[in-house]
Motif scaffolding. Structure first.
Motif, PDB file in Angstrom:
ATOM      1  N   GLY A 171       1.242  -1.274   0.163  1.00  0.00           N
ATOM      2  CA  GLY A 171      -0.041   0.053  -0.060  1.00  0.00           C
ATOM      3  C   GLY A 171       1.003   1.177   0.342  1.00  0.00           C
ATOM      4  N   ARG A 172       1.730   0.777  -0.035  1.00  0.00           N
ATOM      5  CA  ARG A 172       3.067   2.031  -0.065  1.00  0.00           C
ATOM      6  C   ARG A 172       3.260   2.755  -1.307  1.00  0.00           C
ATOM      7  NH1 ARG A 172       8.116  -0.925   2.332  1.00  0.00           N
ATOM      8  NH2 ARG A 172       7.781  -1.811   0.863  1.00  0.00           N
ATOM      9  N   ARG A 173       3.059   4.188  -1.789  1.00  0.00           N
ATOM     10  CA  ARG A 173       3.109   5.037  -3.026  1.00  0.00           C
ATOM     11  C   ARG A 173       4.734   4.684  -3.935  1.00  0.00           C
ATOM     12  NH1 ARG A 173      -0.371   6.041  -6.499  1.00  0.00           N
ATOM     13  NH2 ARG A 173       1.124   7.537  -7.520  1.00  0.00           N
ATOM     14  N   TYR A 174       4.915   4.405  -5.041  1.00  0.00           N
ATOM     15  CA  TYR A 174       6.761   3.487  -4.736  1.00  0.00           C
ATOM     16  C   TYR A 174       6.664   4.815  -6.539  1.00  0.00           C
ATOM     17  CZ  TYR A 174       4.920   0.666  -8.818  1.00  0.00           C
ATOM     18  OH  TYR A 174       4.425   0.791  -9.902  1.00  0.00           O
ATOM     19  N   HIS A 175       7.875   5.398  -6.978  1.00  0.00           N
ATOM     20  CA  HIS A 175       8.475   5.591  -8.302  1.00  0.00           C
ATOM     21  C   HIS A 175       9.287   4.800  -8.301  1.00  0.00           C
ATOM     22  CE1 HIS A 175       9.896   8.117 -10.793  1.00  0.00           C
ATOM     23  NE2 HIS A 175       8.863   8.891 -11.519  1.00  0.00           N
ATOM     24  N   ALA A 176      10.105   5.148  -9.967  1.00  0.00           N
ATOM     25  CA  ALA A 176      10.707   3.736  -9.827  1.00  0.00           C
ATOM     26  C   ALA A 176      12.540   4.732  -9.586  1.00  0.00           C
ATOM     27  CB  ALA A 176      11.107   3.529 -11.274  1.00  0.00           C
ATOM     28  N   LEU A 177      12.198   6.204  -9.457  1.00  0.00           N
ATOM     29  CA  LEU A 177      13.521   6.613  -9.127  1.00  0.00           C
ATOM     30  C   LEU A 177      13.639   6.965  -8.221  1.00  0.00           C
ATOM     31  CD1 LEU A 177      14.094   8.974 -12.750  1.00  0.00           C
ATOM     32  CD2 LEU A 177      15.226   6.365 -11.920  1.00  0.00           C
ATOM     33  N   THR A 178      13.158   6.489  -7.378  1.00  0.00           N
ATOM     34  CA  THR A 178      13.259   6.864  -6.043  1.00  0.00           C
ATOM     35  C   THR A 178      14.800   6.032  -5.802  1.00  0.00           C
ATOM     36  OG1 THR A 178      10.723   7.097  -5.136  1.00  0.00           O
ATOM     37  CG2 THR A 178      12.549   6.539  -3.211  1.00  0.00           C
ATOM     38  N   PRO A 179      15.296   6.627  -5.035  1.00  0.00           N
ATOM     39  CA  PRO A 179      16.909   6.469  -4.595  1.00  0.00           C
ATOM     40  C   PRO A 179      16.773   4.977  -3.838  1.00  0.00           C
ATOM     41  CG  PRO A 179      16.218   9.127  -3.932  1.00  0.00           C
ATOM     42  CD  PRO A 179      15.225   7.718  -4.430  1.00  0.00           C
ATOM     43  N   ALA A 180      16.113   4.898  -2.778  1.00  0.00           N
ATOM     44  CA  ALA A 180      15.939   3.426  -2.245  1.00  0.00           C
ATOM     45  C   ALA A 180      15.964   2.309  -3.028  1.00  0.00           C
ATOM     46  CB  ALA A 180      15.327   3.528  -1.144  1.00  0.00           C
ATOM     47  N   ASN A 181      14.444   2.808  -3.932  1.00  0.00           N
ATOM     48  CA  ASN A 181      13.972   1.939  -5.364  1.00  0.00           C
ATOM     49  C   ASN A 181      15.015   1.365  -6.150  1.00  0.00           C
ATOM     50  OD1 ASN A 181      12.010   1.561  -3.601  1.00  0.00           O
ATOM     51  ND2 ASN A 181      10.340   3.020  -5.107  1.00  0.00           N
ATOM     52  N   TYR A 182      15.855   2.552  -6.640  1.00  0.00           N
ATOM     53  CA  TYR A 182      16.394   2.580  -8.306  1.00  0.00           C
ATOM     54  C   TYR A 182      17.917   1.608  -7.354  1.00  0.00           C
ATOM     55  CZ  TYR A 182      17.733   3.898 -12.768  1.00  0.00           C
ATOM     56  OH  TYR A 182      18.628   3.732 -14.102  1.00  0.00           O
ATOM     57  N   ALA A 183      18.240   2.605  -6.417  1.00  0.00           N
ATOM     58  CA  ALA A 183      19.959   1.284  -5.784  1.00  0.00           C
ATOM     59  C   ALA A 183      19.294  -0.140  -5.657  1.00  0.00           C
ATOM     60  CB  ALA A 183      20.314   2.618  -4.463  1.00  0.00           C
ATOM     61  N   TRP A 184      18.382  -0.661  -5.306  1.00  0.00           N
ATOM     62  CA  TRP A 184      18.079  -1.952  -4.989  1.00  0.00           C
ATOM     63  C   TRP A 184      18.365  -2.430  -5.849  1.00  0.00           C
ATOM     64  CZ3 TRP A 184      18.564  -5.686  -1.802  1.00  0.00           C
ATOM     65  CH2 TRP A 184      17.779  -6.990  -1.541  1.00  0.00           C
ATOM     66  N   VAL A 185      17.536  -2.104  -7.305  1.00  0.00           N
ATOM     67  CA  VAL A 185      18.183  -2.760  -8.599  1.00  0.00           C
ATOM     68  C   VAL A 185      19.146  -2.941  -8.806  1.00  0.00           C
ATOM     69  CG1 VAL A 185      17.619  -2.470 -10.823  1.00  0.00           C
ATOM     70  CG2 VAL A 185      15.812  -2.415  -9.476  1.00  0.00           C
ATOM     71  N   HIS A 186      20.500  -2.136  -8.972  1.00  0.00           N
ATOM     72  CA  HIS A 186      21.388  -1.780  -8.490  1.00  0.00           C
ATOM     73  C   HIS A 186      22.080  -2.625  -7.807  1.00  0.00           C
ATOM     74  CE1 HIS A 186      25.487  -0.334  -7.508  1.00  0.00           C
ATOM     75  NE2 HIS A 186      25.610  -0.839  -8.341  1.00  0.00           N
ATOM     76  N   ALA A 187      22.246  -2.894  -6.197  1.00  0.00           N
ATOM     77  CA  ALA A 187      22.712  -3.730  -5.989  1.00  0.00           C
ATOM     78  C   ALA A 187      22.780  -4.676  -5.139  1.00  0.00           C
ATOM     79  CB  ALA A 187      22.155  -2.997  -3.731  1.00  0.00           C
ATOM     80  N   THR A 188      21.893  -6.001  -6.003  1.00  0.00           N
ATOM     81  CA  THR A 188      21.105  -7.182  -6.021  1.00  0.00           C
ATOM     82  C   THR A 188      22.924  -7.427  -7.515  1.00  0.00           C
ATOM     83  OG1 THR A 188      19.825  -6.973  -8.286  1.00  0.00           O
ATOM     84  CG2 THR A 188      18.883  -7.370  -5.762  1.00  0.00           C
ATOM     85  N   GLY A 189      23.140  -7.470  -7.858  1.00  0.00           N
ATOM     86  CA  GLY A 189      23.371  -7.897  -8.979  1.00  0.00           C
ATOM     87  C   GLY A 189      25.230  -8.146  -8.598  1.00  0.00           C
ATOM     88  N   PHE A 190      25.479  -7.687  -7.149  1.00  0.00           N
ATOM     89  CA  PHE A 190      26.916  -7.966  -6.637  1.00  0.00           C
ATOM     90  C   PHE A 190      26.843  -9.343  -6.138  1.00  0.00           C
ATOM     91  CE2 PHE A 190      29.347  -8.133  -2.711  1.00  0.00           C
ATOM     92  CZ  PHE A 190      30.275  -8.146  -3.176  1.00  0.00           C
ATOM     93  N   PRO A 191      25.705  -9.599  -4.964  1.00  0.00           N
ATOM     94  CA  PRO A 191      25.881 -11.199  -4.596  1.00  0.00           C
ATOM     95  C   PRO A 191      25.835 -12.037  -5.010  1.00  0.00           C
ATOM     96  CG  PRO A 191      23.984  -8.904  -3.988  1.00  0.00           C
ATOM     97  CD  PRO A 191      24.682  -8.430  -4.629  1.00  0.00           C
ATOM     98  N   VAL A 192      25.295 -10.869  -6.574  1.00  0.00           N
ATOM     99  CA  VAL A 192      24.487 -12.813  -7.303  1.00  0.00           C
ATOM    100  C   VAL A 192      25.449 -13.006  -7.840  1.00  0.00           C
ATOM    101  CG1 VAL A 192      23.453 -13.609  -9.783  1.00  0.00           C
ATOM    102  CG2 VAL A 192      22.345 -11.948  -7.758  1.00  0.00           C
TER     103      VAL A 192
END
Length: 295
Positions: free
Chosen positions: A98-119
Motif C-alpha cells: 500500500g505504499r506509493r512508489y516511484h522507480a527513481l526513488t533512490p532506495a528503489n533504484y539503488a536496490w535494483v543495482h545492488a542485487t548484481g554484486f551478491p549474485v
C-alpha cells in the motif's frame, strides 16, 4: 575514454569485464532479476509497467544490451544511464504494502543495482571459481562504478563491502518477499511464447517444436534462477531448495567450468564484450592482478 565529468565505466581487464560479457553471465542474470523484483516497489513497477509477459524475448534482449553498455560501452555507458533514468521517470504506482512508489526513488533504484554484486559473487563459485578477497573487493568497486553510470549518487550506495553487507541483510529482513513477479519468474509452468528473434527458418522450427521444448527449458530456468541466488536471499524470499538440487547444481557447475574456458572467443563472449576486448588488447591491454581473465 569518457567526457570530462561523466561517470567512468568499470576498467578494462577487471573482474566485471570477465563476468559481464562471458556467456556464463547469461546464467547469472535470472537470479539477479528475480532478486530485484522481490522488492515490493520494484516488483510492482515491473508488474504494472513492464512488457516481460507479452514480449519476454524483446525485454530480455534490451536488458542484456543495456547491461553490456554499462560495462563495455565507454562514452555510450553514461548515455545509456541517462536513457534508462528518462525511461523510468513515469513508472510509479502503489506496491503490495500500500505504499506509493516511484522507480527513481533512490532506495528503489539503488536496490535494483545492488542485487548484481551478491549474485555475481555467489554464482561465480559454481560457474567460474570462488573469488578471492581481493577480487571481491575489486568487483564491488567496479559495481559502484556501474551504479554511477546509472546515475545513482554515492550517498545512496554503500561505499565499501563492510557497509554493503549490513545494508543487504536489512533489505532481506525488512523488504524482500515473494512478489507476484518473483513467483512467475521461478515457476516452471508459466506460458512463454516461442522466440521471435533470429533467422526465419529457426523461428519457424522453434514454433513447431516449442510445445516439446518449453517444459524442460522452463524447469531449467527455474532451477538455475533459484540455485544461483544467494542462499540468504533465497531463504528471505521463501524459495525452496533441496540438498539434491544443490548436488545437481554443483555437477552442472563443474561441467560449465570445464567447457566454457576452452571455447573459442567468438562463442565464449557476447558480441559487445568481444569487440571491446579485442580493441583493448589491440591497444596493449593486459588483465590486471586479481582479474579473472587469463593473461
Amino acid at each position: 575514454m569518457t567526457s570530462a565529468g561523466e561517470p567512468v565505466p568499470p576498467p578494462p581487464g577487471g573482474v566485471l569485464w570477465s563476468l559481464a560479457g562471458d556467456v556464463r553471465g547469461l546464467l547469472m542474470l535470472p537470479a539477479a532479476l528475480t532478486l530485484q523484483v522481490a522488492h515490493p516497489a520494484v516488483g510492482a513497477g515491473v508488474d504494472d509497467h513492464s512488457v516481460f509477459r507479452t514480449d519476454p524475448w524483446g525485454r530480455g534482449e534490451r536488458s542484456l544490451s543495456s547491461l553490456q553498455l554499462w560495462v563495455y560501452g565507454g562514452e555510450a555507458a553514461a548515455e545509456e544511464g541517462r536513457r534508462l533514468r528518462k525511461l523510468h521517470r513515469a513508472i510509479q504506482g502503489t506496491d503490495t504494502r500500500g505504499r506509493r512508489y516511484h522507480a527513481l526513488t533512490p532506495a528503489n533504484y539503488a536496490w535494483v543495482h545492488a542485487t548484481g554484486f551478491p549474485v555475481y559473487r555467489h554464482a561465480s563459485r559454481y560457474l567460474v571459481r570462488p573469488l578471492t578477497e581481493g577480487q571481491e573487493r575489486a568487483l564491488y568497486r567496479e559495481w559502484l562504478q556501474v551504479g554511477r553510470v546509472l546515475g545513482i549518487n554515492d550517498r545512496d550506495m554503500p561505499q565499501t563491502i563492510e557497509e554493503f553487507w549490513p545494508y543487504y541483510r536489512k533489505m532481506l529482513a525488512e523488504e524482500v518477499e515473494a512478489t507476484l513477479v518473483v513467483r512467475e519468474l521461478v515457476a516452471a509452468d508459466v506460458p512463454v511464447p516461442p522466440p521471435d528473434r533470429g533467422p526465419l527458418p529457426l523461428r519457424l522450427l522453434l514454433r513447431v517444436l516449442w510445445p516439446v521444448l518449453l517444459p524442460p527449458l522452463a524447469r531449467f530456468r527455474s532451477f538455475i534462477t533459484v540455485g544461483l541466488m544467494p542462499p540468504d536471499a533465497r531463504a528471505a524470499i521463501g524459495l525452496d531448495w533441496t540438498p539434491e538440487q544443490e548436488r545437481r547444481l554443483r555437477r552442472f557447475g563443474a561441467v560449465v567450468r570445464r567447457v566454457v574456458p576452452v571455447l573459442p572467443e567468438r562463442l565464449r563472449y557476447l558480441p559487445r564484450a568481444r569487440s571491446a576486448r579485442a580493441a583493448w588488447r589491440a591497444g596493449g591491454g593486459r588483465p590486471g592482478r586479481g582479474s579473472l581473465q587469463p593473461g
